[in-house]
Design an enzyme around this catalytic site. Structure first.
Site, PDB file in Angstrom:
ATOM      1  N   GLY A  53     119.274 -51.587  35.573  1.00 42.04           N
ATOM      2  CA  GLY A  53     117.987 -51.019  35.166  1.00 42.04           C
ATOM      3  C   GLY A  53     116.945 -51.293  36.224  1.00 42.04           C
ATOM      4  O   GLY A  53     117.127 -52.185  37.055  1.00 42.04           O
ATOM      5  N   CYS A  81     124.386 -55.588  37.289  1.00 42.01           N
ATOM      6  CA  CYS A  81     123.073 -55.655  37.934  1.00 42.01           C
ATOM      7  C   CYS A  81     122.025 -56.247  36.984  1.00 42.01           C
ATOM      8  O   CYS A  81     122.105 -57.423  36.663  1.00 42.01           O
ATOM      9  CB  CYS A  81     122.693 -54.257  38.457  1.00 42.01           C
ATOM     10  SG  CYS A  81     121.365 -54.303  39.656  1.00 42.01           S
ATOM     11  N   TYR A  82     121.088 -55.452  36.479  1.00 44.34           N
ATOM     12  CA  TYR A  82     120.113 -55.990  35.517  1.00 44.34           C
ATOM     13  C   TYR A  82     120.846 -56.678  34.363  1.00 44.34           C
ATOM     14  O   TYR A  82     120.443 -57.740  33.891  1.00 44.34           O
ATOM     15  CB  TYR A  82     119.239 -54.856  34.985  1.00 44.34           C
ATOM     16  CG  TYR A  82     118.175 -55.315  34.016  1.00 44.34           C
ATOM     17  CD1 TYR A  82     116.899 -55.615  34.457  1.00 44.34           C
ATOM     18  CD2 TYR A  82     118.450 -55.454  32.652  1.00 44.34           C
ATOM     19  CE1 TYR A  82     115.919 -56.052  33.575  1.00 44.34           C
ATOM     20  CE2 TYR A  82     117.485 -55.888  31.759  1.00 44.34           C
ATOM     21  CZ  TYR A  82     116.222 -56.184  32.223  1.00 44.34           C
ATOM     22  OH  TYR A  82     115.264 -56.613  31.355  1.00 44.34           O
ATOM     23  N   HIS A 167     127.335 -52.345  41.755  1.00 46.85           N
ATOM     24  CA  HIS A 167     127.586 -51.231  40.825  1.00 46.85           C
ATOM     25  C   HIS A 167     129.027 -50.724  40.963  1.00 46.85           C
ATOM     26  O   HIS A 167     129.332 -49.968  41.886  1.00 46.85           O
ATOM     27  CB  HIS A 167     126.604 -50.089  41.118  1.00 46.85           C
ATOM     28  CG  HIS A 167     125.214 -50.427  40.698  1.00 46.85           C
ATOM     29  ND1 HIS A 167     124.720 -50.143  39.445  1.00 46.85           N
ATOM     30  CD2 HIS A 167     124.226 -51.067  41.352  1.00 46.85           C
ATOM     31  CE1 HIS A 167     123.480 -50.586  39.349  1.00 46.85           C
ATOM     32  NE2 HIS A 167     123.151 -51.157  40.501  1.00 46.85           N
ATOM     33  N   GLU A 169     130.445 -48.608  39.232  1.00 41.06           N
ATOM     34  CA  GLU A 169     130.563 -47.216  38.778  1.00 41.06           C
ATOM     35  C   GLU A 169     130.344 -46.195  39.887  1.00 41.06           C
ATOM     36  O   GLU A 169     130.670 -45.028  39.712  1.00 41.06           O
ATOM     37  CB  GLU A 169     129.580 -46.962  37.609  1.00 41.06           C
ATOM     38  CG  GLU A 169     128.086 -47.023  37.946  1.00 41.06           C
ATOM     39  CD  GLU A 169     127.486 -48.429  37.909  1.00 41.06           C
ATOM     40  OE1 GLU A 169     128.247 -49.404  38.044  1.00 41.06           O
ATOM     41  OE2 GLU A 169     126.261 -48.562  37.777  1.00 41.06           O
ATOM     42  N   GLY A 222     132.113 -18.212  28.920  1.00 44.95           N
ATOM     43  CA  GLY A 222     132.180 -19.483  29.645  1.00 44.95           C
ATOM     44  C   GLY A 222     133.051 -20.487  28.885  1.00 44.95           C
ATOM     45  O   GLY A 222     133.430 -20.265  27.734  1.00 44.95           O
ATOM     46  N   VAL A 223     133.325 -21.590  29.571  1.00 42.34           N
ATOM     47  CA  VAL A 223     134.267 -22.580  29.032  1.00 42.34           C
ATOM     48  C   VAL A 223     133.783 -23.162  27.697  1.00 42.34           C
ATOM     49  O   VAL A 223     134.514 -23.163  26.697  1.00 42.34           O
ATOM     50  CB  VAL A 223     134.444 -23.743  30.048  1.00 42.34           C
ATOM     51  CG1 VAL A 223     135.397 -24.785  29.516  1.00 42.34           C
ATOM     52  CG2 VAL A 223     134.899 -23.204  31.379  1.00 42.34           C
ATOM     53  N   ASP A 224     132.542 -23.647  27.674  1.00 40.39           N
ATOM     54  CA  ASP A 224     132.084 -24.393  26.499  1.00 40.39           C
ATOM     55  C   ASP A 224     132.059 -23.533  25.243  1.00 40.39           C
ATOM     56  O   ASP A 224     132.555 -23.927  24.184  1.00 40.39           O
ATOM     57  CB  ASP A 224     130.678 -24.974  26.743  1.00 40.39           C
ATOM     58  CG  ASP A 224     130.617 -25.743  28.039  1.00 40.39           C
ATOM     59  OD1 ASP A 224     131.685 -26.140  28.520  1.00 40.39           O
ATOM     60  OD2 ASP A 224     129.509 -25.915  28.572  1.00 40.39           O
ATOM     61  N   SER A 225     131.456 -22.332  25.366  1.00 44.18           N
ATOM     62  CA  SER A 225     131.337 -21.516  24.159  1.00 44.18           C
ATOM     63  C   SER A 225     132.701 -20.975  23.725  1.00 44.18           C
ATOM     64  O   SER A 225     132.943 -20.787  22.533  1.00 44.18           O
ATOM     65  CB  SER A 225     130.326 -20.381  24.356  1.00 44.18           C
ATOM     66  OG  SER A 225     130.748 -19.498  25.369  1.00 44.18           O
ATOM     67  N   LYS A 363     132.690 -32.360  30.559  1.00 46.14           N
ATOM     68  CA  LYS A 363     133.258 -31.038  30.848  1.00 46.14           C
ATOM     69  C   LYS A 363     134.791 -31.057  30.984  1.00 46.14           C
ATOM     70  O   LYS A 363     135.477 -30.206  30.427  1.00 46.14           O
ATOM     71  CB  LYS A 363     132.653 -30.530  32.160  1.00 46.14           C
ATOM     72  CG  LYS A 363     132.906 -29.094  32.441  1.00 46.14           C
ATOM     73  CD  LYS A 363     131.861 -28.255  31.777  1.00 46.14           C
ATOM     74  CE  LYS A 363     131.923 -26.809  32.143  1.00 46.14           C
ATOM     75  NZ  LYS A 363     130.819 -26.077  31.517  1.00 46.14           N
TER      76      LYS A 363
END
Ligand code: XMP
Length: 507
Positions: A53, A81-82, A167, A169, A222-225, A363
């Site tokens: 943070g 970290c934080y 970090h 990540e 599209g993919v999501d819908s 996704k």
């Protein structure tokens, strides 16, 4: 998914917090991000990660958390970290505040190579981004690793609580993923995230939420819908899938969308309103005005078709949820108006009438869900296409002629990418019109026609993008075919702009 099987990530405000969730998911476990106010409601996680943070733990308004509650879970805890500095204080140590920032690579000097650092190489590069550092270590605290200057960068306070200053990540921490994997290996109750199990639970919960009510959703191809509509259909919901064809789609796209849904066995209703959109856009050349006109008209047309919806389903994904939760107060500047007007949806949300079944997924997980629902990989791996369609690829005024030219050039370019095996190596590609006439020679005659720009980019999240070094032969063939077949174009350009400073679309 049982509550006890997930990893809770607590958000202390770092710009990398989302990535922690992402990495845990990549390792095959389910992770969820929680804002601090939700800490008491995180259920029974199998492991907890405290993010980094921007604050100093000595700031009067430094974010804090209930330490007894944290240790009361009895599960492995990792402070990043934080998160590490906060834990050091909580265990009775101190933190040295500093105005000097350490940002960039550091070499890990491992002092205890088991557990967290099992299999990690000495002097492995890790990424730092902090000002404060831990100072006094409490009794019983062990230093697991230091940096090349001898400063402690990894601590263990008790059997379950760890802290790392760097970090793990970010990809600049070369073995960060392996360090996270080692940490998660200590979580006894953690179960792998299996998309099939997730789908089964999701379908059961949709059935429970929906009952015999009618659910409406918009589909775009599209993919999501697409995954959303098929999922609702699979759950046996009484679903109305509405496809608004605004006339700004690519060549044959409306047909393809209808054909795909037919193959998937999901009926869709098409609202054909190309005329309405073109009329509304007539003579408009300002990009923001175009977006507002398209956005508003789209919503009006969609809601007219919906009527009195009992339930509205949306393909919201996890990054959108995290973004709006953790950036609620963000002052990020508005670059472009994106294609949504949410008042009406907020109203429905307040009435509990909005369903967002994909809201816990990234996704790639939506794609995995799509595969397990039997959707073709061709559909699932399509390039993204913006809501306002070709309008954002047609600077200046939008006319039917211009749209047709873009469609033809785009289809040729995309066809060539597929033919040469480059379509899936590129994140997004398209042809956009440059409505500037230039002189050329066509069939021994002078021509005075427009230019078309080809753009192909790679990106991870659309926030940044790089142009792709396509093979010259592919570009040559594309240009040749466009110049020979598309009336109105006598010049083909390849866009070599990164984002930033350019954006992916033209407008
Ligand atoms: P830009 O041009 O902002 O595009 O670099 C980033 C990504 O977002 C897509 N895009 C949109 N998608 N509505 C959408 O649904 C929009 O208004 C919109 N504008 C841009 C763009 O295609 C790219 O993938």
């Amino acid at each position: 998914m049982e509550e006890s099987q997930h990893v809770a990530v607590l958000d202390f405000g770092s710009q990398y917090t989302q990535l922690i969730v992402r990495r845990v998911r990549e390792l095959g476990y389910f992770a969820k991000l929680y804002v601090l106010e939700d800490f008491p409601n995180i259920g029974k996680p199998a492991a907890i990660i405290l993010s980094g943070g921007p604050k100093s733990t000595s700031d009067p308004d430094a974010p804090d958390l209930n330490f007894e509650l944290l240790t009361g879970f009895g599960v492995p805890v990792l402070g990043v970290c934080y998160g590490m500095q906060l834990l050091n204080r909580k265990f009775g140590g101190t933190v040295q505040a500093s105005d000097r920032r350490e940002y960039g690579p550091a070499a890990l000097v491992i002092e205890d190579g088991g557990g967290l650092f099992s299999g990690i190489s000495n002097s492995s590069q890790v990424w730092m981004s902090h000002s404060d550092t831990v100072k006094l270590l409490p009794d019983g605290c062990r230093v697991l690793a230091s940096n090349q200057h001898g400063t402690a960068v990894a601590l263990q306070w008790d059997a379950r609580c760890f802290g790392i200053q760097f970090h793990p990540e970010v990809t600049h921490s070369h073995e960060g993923l392996a360090i996270l994997r080692n940490f998660l290996a200590m979580a006894e109750d953690l179960q792998p995230f299996v998309i099939e199990d997730f789908k089964r639970d999701l379908i059961a919960s949709i059935r429970q939420q929906v009952g015999d009510k009618q659910v409406v959703c918009g589909v775009s191809g599209g993919v999501d819908s697409t995954v959303l509509a098929v999922l609702l259909h699979e759950a046996g919901a009484n679903v109305r899938a509405i496809f608004v064809d605004h006339g700004l789609m690519r060549k044959n796209e409306g047909e393809e969308v209808r054909h795909n849904f037919q193959r998937l066995g999901v009926p869709i209703e098409t609202v054909d309103c190309a005329e309405r959109f073109l009329t509304a856009l007539d003579g408009v050349d300002d990009p923001e005005k175009k977006r507002v006109i398209i956005g508003n008209l789209f919503i009006d047309v969609f809601w007219d078709a919906v009527g009195d919806a009992e339930l509205l389903a949306q393909g919201t994904l996890y990054p959108d949820v995290i973004e709006s939760a953790s950036n609620a107060n963000s002052k990020a500047s508005k670059i472009k108006t994106h294609h949504n007007r949410v008042d009406r949806i907020l109203e429905l949300q307040a009435q509990g009438k909005v369903l967002e079944p994909l809201a816990e997924l990234f996704k790639d997980e939506v794609r995995a869900l799509g595969i397990s629902l039997g959707i073709d990989e061709d559909i699932l791996n399509r390039h993204p296409f913006p809501g306002p369609g070709l309008a954002v690829r047609c600077p200046g005024v939008i006319t039917q002629d211009r749209l047709d030219i873009i469609r033809e050039c785009d289809a040729i370019f995309i066809g060539k990418l597929k033919e040469h095996g480059w379509y899936h190596r590129v994140w997004q590609a398209y042809a956009g019109l440059i409505p500037v006439k230039t002189v050329g020679v066509k069939g021994d005659e002078r021509s005075y026609e427009w230019a078309i720009s080809l753009r192909a980019v790679v990106s991870e999240d659309a926030m940044t993008a790089d142009w792709v070094e396509l093979p010259p032969l592919l570009l040559r063939e594309t240009s040749h075919q466009i110049l020979n077949q598309v009336k109105g174009i006598n010049r083909v350009l390849y866009d070599i702009s990164t984002k930033p400073p350019a954006s992916i679309e033209w407008e």
